[in-house]
Design a protein around this motif. Structure first.
Motif, PDB file in Angstrom:
ATOM      1  N   THR A  44       0.852  -1.125   0.108  1.00 32.75           N
ATOM      2  CA  THR A  44      -0.014   0.101  -0.028  1.00 32.75           C
ATOM      3  C   THR A  44       0.847   1.075   0.044  1.00 32.75           C
ATOM      4  O   THR A  44       1.952   1.455   0.695  1.00 32.75           O
ATOM      5  N   ILE A  45       0.460   2.177  -0.701  1.00 36.32           N
ATOM      6  CA  ILE A  45       1.098   3.619  -0.655  1.00 36.32           C
ATOM      7  C   ILE A  45      -0.013   4.670  -0.442  1.00 36.32           C
ATOM      8  O   ILE A  45      -1.035   4.548  -1.035  1.00 36.32           O
ATOM      9  N   PHE A  46       0.249   5.526   0.332  1.00 37.45           N
ATOM     10  CA  PHE A  46      -0.544   6.585   0.951  1.00 37.45           C
ATOM     11  C   PHE A  46       0.121   7.844   0.272  1.00 37.45           C
ATOM     12  O   PHE A  46       1.530   8.271   0.428  1.00 37.45           O
ATOM     13  N   ILE A  47      -0.551   8.901  -0.404  1.00 36.17           N
ATOM     14  CA  ILE A  47      -0.055  10.024  -0.785  1.00 36.17           C
ATOM     15  C   ILE A  47      -1.188  11.364  -0.281  1.00 36.17           C
ATOM     16  O   ILE A  47      -2.395  10.821  -0.613  1.00 36.17           O
ATOM     17  N   SER A  48      -0.785  12.123   0.017  1.00 38.01           N
ATOM     18  CA  SER A  48      -1.804  13.287   0.400  1.00 38.01           C
ATOM     19  C   SER A  48      -1.050  14.693  -0.072  1.00 38.01           C
ATOM     20  O   SER A  48       0.292  14.873   0.122  1.00 38.01           O
ATOM     21  N   ASP A  49      -1.961  15.771  -0.049  1.00 35.07           N
ATOM     22  CA  ASP A  49      -1.469  17.162  -0.043  1.00 35.07           C
ATOM     23  C   ASP A  49      -0.373  17.543  -1.021  1.00 35.07           C
ATOM     24  O   ASP A  49       0.655  18.181  -0.746  1.00 35.07           O
ATOM     25  N   THR A  50      -0.369  16.929  -2.032  1.00 35.35           N
ATOM     26  CA  THR A  50       0.355  17.339  -3.429  1.00 35.35           C
ATOM     27  C   THR A  50       0.039  18.614  -3.920  1.00 35.35           C
ATOM     28  O   THR A  50       1.041  19.138  -4.392  1.00 35.35           O
ATOM     29  N   HIS A  51      -1.068  18.874  -3.662  1.00 34.21           N
ATOM     30  CA  HIS A  51      -1.449  20.210  -4.354  1.00 34.21           C
ATOM     31  C   HIS A  51      -1.227  20.388  -5.795  1.00 34.21           C
ATOM     32  O   HIS A  51      -0.629  21.512  -6.079  1.00 34.21           O
ATOM     33  N   PHE A  65       8.393   9.201  -8.335  1.00 26.58           N
ATOM     34  CA  PHE A  65       8.112   8.259  -7.415  1.00 26.58           C
ATOM     35  C   PHE A  65       7.061   7.297  -7.910  1.00 26.58           C
ATOM     36  O   PHE A  65       7.356   5.997  -7.706  1.00 26.58           O
ATOM     37  N   LEU A  66       5.928   7.590  -8.481  1.00 23.13           N
ATOM     38  CA  LEU A  66       4.751   6.956  -8.892  1.00 23.13           C
ATOM     39  C   LEU A  66       5.344   5.836 -10.087  1.00 23.13           C
ATOM     40  O   LEU A  66       4.924   4.871 -10.059  1.00 23.13           O
ATOM     41  N   ALA A  67       6.343   6.308 -10.731  1.00 19.71           N
ATOM     42  CA  ALA A  67       6.805   5.479 -11.968  1.00 19.71           C
ATOM     43  C   ALA A  67       7.627   4.523 -11.409  1.00 19.71           C
ATOM     44  O   ALA A  67       7.786   3.371 -12.129  1.00 19.71           O
ATOM     45  N   HIS A  68       8.170   4.726 -10.204  1.00 20.61           N
ATOM     46  CA  HIS A  68       9.469   3.511 -10.009  1.00 20.61           C
ATOM     47  C   HIS A  68       8.920   2.884  -8.480  1.00 20.61           C
ATOM     48  O   HIS A  68       9.606   2.170  -8.004  1.00 20.61           O
ATOM     49  N   GLU A  72      -0.459  -2.716  -4.473  1.00 19.85           N
ATOM     50  CA  GLU A  72      -1.759  -3.207  -4.702  1.00 19.85           C
ATOM     51  C   GLU A  72      -2.862  -2.024  -4.403  1.00 19.85           C
ATOM     52  O   GLU A  72      -3.558  -2.220  -5.233  1.00 19.85           O
ATOM     53  N   THR A  73      -2.552  -1.362  -3.480  1.00 14.81           N
ATOM     54  CA  THR A  73      -3.487  -0.157  -3.325  1.00 14.81           C
ATOM     55  C   THR A  73      -3.040   1.096  -2.866  1.00 14.81           C
ATOM     56  O   THR A  73      -1.866   1.326  -2.565  1.00 14.81           O
ATOM     57  N   LEU A  74      -3.584   1.968  -3.903  1.00 15.51           N
ATOM     58  CA  LEU A  74      -2.897   3.309  -3.600  1.00 15.51           C
ATOM     59  C   LEU A  74      -3.927   4.447  -3.179  1.00 15.51           C
ATOM     60  O   LEU A  74      -4.927   4.395  -3.738  1.00 15.51           O
ATOM     61  N   PHE A  75      -3.605   5.034  -1.910  1.00 10.50           N
ATOM     62  CA  PHE A  75      -4.544   5.789  -1.314  1.00 10.50           C
ATOM     63  C   PHE A  75      -4.210   7.398  -1.772  1.00 10.50           C
ATOM     64  O   PHE A  75      -3.174   7.946  -1.581  1.00 10.50           O
ATOM     65  N   LEU A  76      -5.091   8.120  -2.158  1.00 11.22           N
ATOM     66  CA  LEU A  76      -4.915   9.632  -2.563  1.00 11.22           C
ATOM     67  C   LEU A  76      -5.682  10.188  -1.439  1.00 11.22           C
ATOM     68  O   LEU A  76      -6.757  10.500  -1.687  1.00 11.22           O
ATOM     69  N   VAL A  77      -5.167  10.508  -0.527  1.00  7.52           N
ATOM     70  CA  VAL A  77      -5.736  10.964   0.553  1.00  7.52           C
ATOM     71  C   VAL A  77      -5.843  12.759   0.680  1.00  7.52           C
ATOM     72  O   VAL A  77      -5.438  13.222   1.789  1.00  7.52           O
ATOM     73  N   GLY A  78      -6.481  13.150  -0.126  1.00 12.63           N
ATOM     74  CA  GLY A  78      -6.708  14.551  -0.103  1.00 12.63           C
ATOM     75  C   GLY A  78      -5.878  15.742  -0.670  1.00 12.63           C
ATOM     76  O   GLY A  78      -4.736  15.591  -0.367  1.00 12.63           O
ATOM     77  N   ASP A  79      -6.465  16.753  -0.990  1.00 12.86           N
ATOM     78  CA  ASP A  79      -5.833  18.006  -1.521  1.00 12.86           C
ATOM     79  C   ASP A  79      -4.734  17.418  -2.530  1.00 12.86           C
ATOM     80  O   ASP A  79      -3.515  18.070  -2.616  1.00 12.86           O
ATOM     81  N   ILE A  80      -5.013  16.454  -3.311  1.00 10.10           N
ATOM     82  CA  ILE A  80      -4.368  16.125  -4.402  1.00 10.10           C
ATOM     83  C   ILE A  80      -4.220  17.074  -5.607  1.00 10.10           C
ATOM     84  O   ILE A  80      -3.267  17.482  -6.041  1.00 10.10           O
ATOM     85  N   VAL A  81      -5.443  17.820  -5.727  1.00 10.13           N
ATOM     86  CA  VAL A  81      -5.537  18.850  -6.468  1.00 10.13           C
ATOM     87  C   VAL A  81      -5.829  19.998  -5.979  1.00 10.13           C
ATOM     88  O   VAL A  81      -6.789  19.722  -4.874  1.00 10.13           O
ATOM     89  N   ASP A  82      -5.311  21.305  -6.028  1.00  7.17           N
ATOM     90  CA  ASP A  82      -5.756  22.252  -5.505  1.00  7.17           C
ATOM     91  C   ASP A  82      -6.790  23.261  -6.007  1.00  7.17           C
ATOM     92  O   ASP A  82      -6.270  24.200  -6.836  1.00  7.17           O
TER      93      ASP A  82
END
Length: 231
Positions: A44-51, A65-68, A72-82
């Protein structure tokens, strides 16, 4: 692909649906070129606040990072797009498109991608329970780790008193933080020219404000109590 024309002029829902439609075909190409680094595999990978959509976003590093790194599961935990910033000023460089392309590539590769919207991308909350380009949109969920631990996964703005009771103040703070990031960029260039290491002005200002430190501590305790109550 030009994403800078009419998206900011649309309503909240139409903006999101149009953006998803425009980005859907990006999964057919790899955004980041191949190199000799091996792929790392995670559960699992968690990513947040990338804005994404702001100058301060480290989109190149995120796309790399995503390319390499596969999972199994990728969580995009908010504020991915500002969305707040994009309403004020449209900014969407190619590197931000590369991030979207890498996320969609993971969807096509069998990764379960779960998007938990935050306050800056709250426009997506109108679509909770729906699937867009293979990405699940939910308000919160519980993640079970490999060793049986349960994690409450949500974006923490619902515990933020400023967001809940004085949203205008949150927008002012967001603007001020953007100014601090601009100063930070100028300071970084100056320090780099003088051979000095990176130093974050915005992080220093945040930690020097005593009330901010106390607020963060109280916030963390509140979130921890909520997680325990639902365990």
């Amino acid at each position: 692909m030009d994403t800078s024309s009419d998206l900011p002029l649309m309503g909240r829902g139409l903006w999101f649906e149009s953006a998803v439609g425009r980005f859907t075909n990006l999964s057919t190409r790899r955004a980041v070129p191949h190199d000799h680094r091996p792929l790392r595999t995670h559960r699992t990978i968690f990513i947040s606040d990338t804005h994404l959509g702001t100058k301060g976003c480290k989109a190149e590093a995120l796309a790399d990072f995503l390319a390499h790194n596969e999972c199994e599961t990728l969580f995009l935990v908010g504020d991915i797009v500002d969305g707040w910033q994009l309403k004020r000023r449209w900014l969407w460089p190619e590197a931000h498109t590369q991030v979207v392309a890498e996320i969609l590539r993971k969807v096509d590769g069998g990764t379960r991608v779960i998007f938990v919207p935050g306050n800056h991308d709250e426009f997506a909350r109108d679509y909770t329970g729906r699937l867009f380009a293979g990405i699940e949109i939910i308000n919160e969920t519980v993640h079970l780790t490999a060793d049986g631990k349960r994690f409450l996964v949500l974006h923490g703005d619902r515990f933020d008193g400023v967001i809940a009771c004085a949203k205008w103040l949150a927008h002012v703070g967001d603007w001020a933080y953007g100014v601090a990031l601009s100063w930070n960029e100028l300071l970084f260039k100056a320090r780099k020219a003088m051979g000095l290491p990176y130093w974050s002005l915005s992080a220093w200002l945040k930690h020097k404000v005593k009330n901010a430190v106390e607020y963060i501590s109280c916030y963390e305790e509140t979130v921890a109590a909520e997680a325990r109550s639902g365990a």
